[in-house]
Enzyme design. Sequence first.
Site, short mmCIF file in Angstrom:
data_model
loop_
_atom_site.label_atom_id
_atom_site.label_comp_id
_atom_site.label_asym_id
_atom_site.label_seq_id
_atom_site.Cartn_x
_atom_site.Cartn_y
_atom_site.Cartn_z
N HIS A 55 38.81 36.13 49.61
CA HIS A 55 37.43 36.13 49.10
C HIS A 55 37.07 34.77 48.50
CE1 HIS A 55 38.23 36.48 44.68
NE2 HIS A 55 39.34 37.10 45.07
N ASP A 172 41.65 31.64 42.32
CA ASP A 172 41.42 33.02 42.76
C ASP A 172 39.98 33.10 43.26
OD1 ASP A 172 41.15 35.78 43.02
OD2 ASP A 172 41.00 36.11 40.85
N GLU A 206 34.34 40.35 46.32
CA GLU A 206 35.59 40.94 45.87
C GLU A 206 35.65 41.07 44.35
OE1 GLU A 206 39.79 41.29 44.58
OE2 GLU A 206 38.31 39.74 44.07
N GLU A 207 35.14 40.08 43.63
CA GLU A 207 35.24 40.10 42.16
C GLU A 207 34.45 41.24 41.54
OE1 GLU A 207 37.35 38.64 40.56
OE2 GLU A 207 37.87 36.74 41.49
N ASP A 227 45.37 37.06 48.54
CA ASP A 227 44.78 36.83 47.23
C ASP A 227 45.86 36.24 46.33
OD1 ASP A 227 43.01 36.97 45.02
OD2 ASP A 227 42.12 38.81 45.80
N HIS A 307 41.91 34.33 36.07
CA HIS A 307 40.58 34.55 35.50
C HIS A 307 40.34 33.73 34.24
CE1 HIS A 307 39.29 38.47 37.70
NE2 HIS A 307 39.74 37.54 38.53
#
Length: 335
Positions: A55, A172, A206-207, A227, A307
């Site tokens: 993603h 990510d 995706e998030e 991922d 994140h």
Amino acid sequence: MLTISSPSGNTYEIISYIEAFLRELEINTKRNRKGGLIATLPGKDALHHRMLTAHVDTLGAMVKEIKANGRLKLDLIGGFKYNSIEGEYCTIETASGKKYTGTILMHQTSVHVYRDADKKERNQENMEIRIDERVNSQEDVRALGIEVGDFISFDPRVEITPSGFIKSRHLDDKASVAILLQLLKKIKSENISLPYTTHILISNNEEIGYGGNSNITPETVEYLAVDMGAIGDGQATDEYTVSICAKDSSGPYHYGLRKRLVQLAEENGIQYKLDIYPFYGSDASAAIRAGHDIIHGLIGPGIDASHAFERTHKQALEQTAQLLYHYVQSEMILS
């Protein structure tokens, strides 16, 4: 790609960049209605398909409120905490395409004014954006064209160190997108004939939970999400290997596919770690939840401080790339 802003919901620019990259390789692509990109490579077996996905959407925010003092309240896009963006530079993009810079701060930042600055909770009420323009009221802000719902992107601060570390927000999952693009380039340059028709989905939601849960052909048997591997206490994953996920918050991944990935790694001298992520979900788990009858798996490079202020090492990207290279040429699990 790290320097191209792409919070979930505002990924048109980066999808266009990837589309142009693949066009130069003479790889046919199409966009789905959600704005994601699908590349397809024909294989010897057209009755059984594979799908790989990574993603390109990232964490971000939206303007929640324009405050009376000319600052902005945020509403978060994706699963992260306010403390991970405190002090970060950001860009506000208006609906007309204008961009303004700013800084994400606590309202009570100055220790010379707020005695309890260190005790206030980092939340939507206390965090705000200081815009780099002469604004002191709602009217001043709106005169710039800024309005509720405008997207906010965080400065990635990309740095590649002489020791091989890559430091940046949004590794990510842009690190894995880069790996898949290089895989496609290698397949084309080496004129590799794949055993099965293979789709590459660059997903863009995706998030927020539903990036890779559609556009899966009925012929798709194996679905592999690429991922990040999350690093922390109790985790096996590190910044130098490819992580093979056994289970995340959605439950176990397909046991047979997991064992096949381990076998490929061991046969080809690829450094890997098996791991479980209790607070994680992938495009593959989203596809399973959507009801697709597929064999699903998850691998990716180990990334520290997910994140937040992320970091990985080139070696993790290389190990992941090698495993994918051998995987797309391997025999499929058909039962």
